[in-house]
Structure formats: C-alpha cells, structure tokens
Design a protein around this motif. Structure first.
Motif: not given
Length: 173
Positions: A98, A101-102, A129, A131
């Motif tokens: 996490k 991410r991004r 899913d 995402r």
C-alpha cells in the motif's frame, strides 16, 4: 546479488521464505474475491512449495519490485496454455504494498517485464477486483503493446482475461 534502487530484481533461492510471507499479504488483500479462508495457524492456504516453484522452476520467474531501494512488492510469471493449446507467458501475480501504490511503481515494473517477454503474454484479473481492473485499463493505454485483446475461457469465468501482443488471438476473437 546486485541491488537496484528501482525496478525488478530477480528473487534468489534463499529468498523464497520472504516471497511466501509477501504472498500472505497478497492473499489477504485479495481475500474478498478469492474466497480464501485463513487457517487456524493464521496463514492463508498458500502452498510454500508452489510459491517457491516460481523461483526454482526454469520456466517460471519471480521478481522483487523495488522503489528507492526498498522492497515494494513482487511479480511472478509462468507459462500457461491457451484453449487452442498454444503456450504463452502469464503475468500471474502482481503485488505492490500500500505504501508504494499510486506512485507508478507497478506500471514501471510491468513495462520492464513486458519488454522481457519474447512471446505473447496474458493477464487474468479477478472480475470483482475493481482496483486491479482500473490499473490494467490504464496500463494497457500506457504500455507500448502491439495488441491488447480480451478473451474468454469458460473454465476461468472468475477472471477477465487479456492477451497482449497475440496477433492470432486477435484474429480469432
């Protein structure tokens, strides 16, 4: 082993335990749509031998994904057969922690990995899913691919399947 600051680093034989532990995080994140139950031992039913096979098998590959030298995730690949019997490479599992991410980490890893594939390759995304589906939709637009084609396999209804750089499958669908 050579450490790199960003990108892919092949996982060595002595790191299969670490890969198993990160697979536990991956299974946890996917437990909503994988219908996996955690065991009484606190672990998901991920076979340590099967996970180690990504590192030890000559036909499979496993890579750490690094960001600024830190372990950010992993990606594993394996050969699979299409319904018509042809063998292609599958980007089997991709996991980014996490914290990373991004930030373009996954896209950079997929871009690097895609450049290594010498034949068509596949991605299977769990239908539930959202995402992952959003990530792959964006990735397909940003990667330099000859083709991206969805296809169906009646035996894998829980997945959205995509074939990249497969001109034959593109003609068949």
């Amino acid at each position: 082993m050579k450490r790199i600051s960003n990108g892919l680093e092949e996982i060595s034989h002595d790191q299969t335990g670490t890969l198993f532990r990160l697979f536990q995080l991956y299974y946890y994140e996917n437990s909503d749509w994988m219908a996996e139950e955690i065991g009484d031992d606190g672990l998901f039913d991920a076979c340590a031998v099967s996970i180690a096979d990504y590192v030890t098998s000559p036909s499979k590959r496993a890579y750490w994904i690094r960001k600024d030298g830190a372990l950010a995730g992993f990606v594993v690949t394996e050969p699979v057969s299409l319904p018509d019997g042809r063998e292609v490479d599958e980007l089997a599992d991709l996991f980014i922690m996490k914290r990373y991410r991004r930030q373009g980490v996954a896209l950079a890893a997929v871009r690097e990995l895609a450049s290594r594939f010498e034949r068509p390759w596949l991605v299977a995304v769990f239908r539930n899913d959202t995402r992952a589906a959003a990530f792959w939709h964006k990735a397909f637009q940003e990667l330099d691919l000859a083709s991206v084609r969805p296809y169906t396999d009646p035996e894998l209804e829980q997945f959205r399947l995509y074939a990249m750089n497969d001109r034959q499958l593109a003609q068949d669908t």
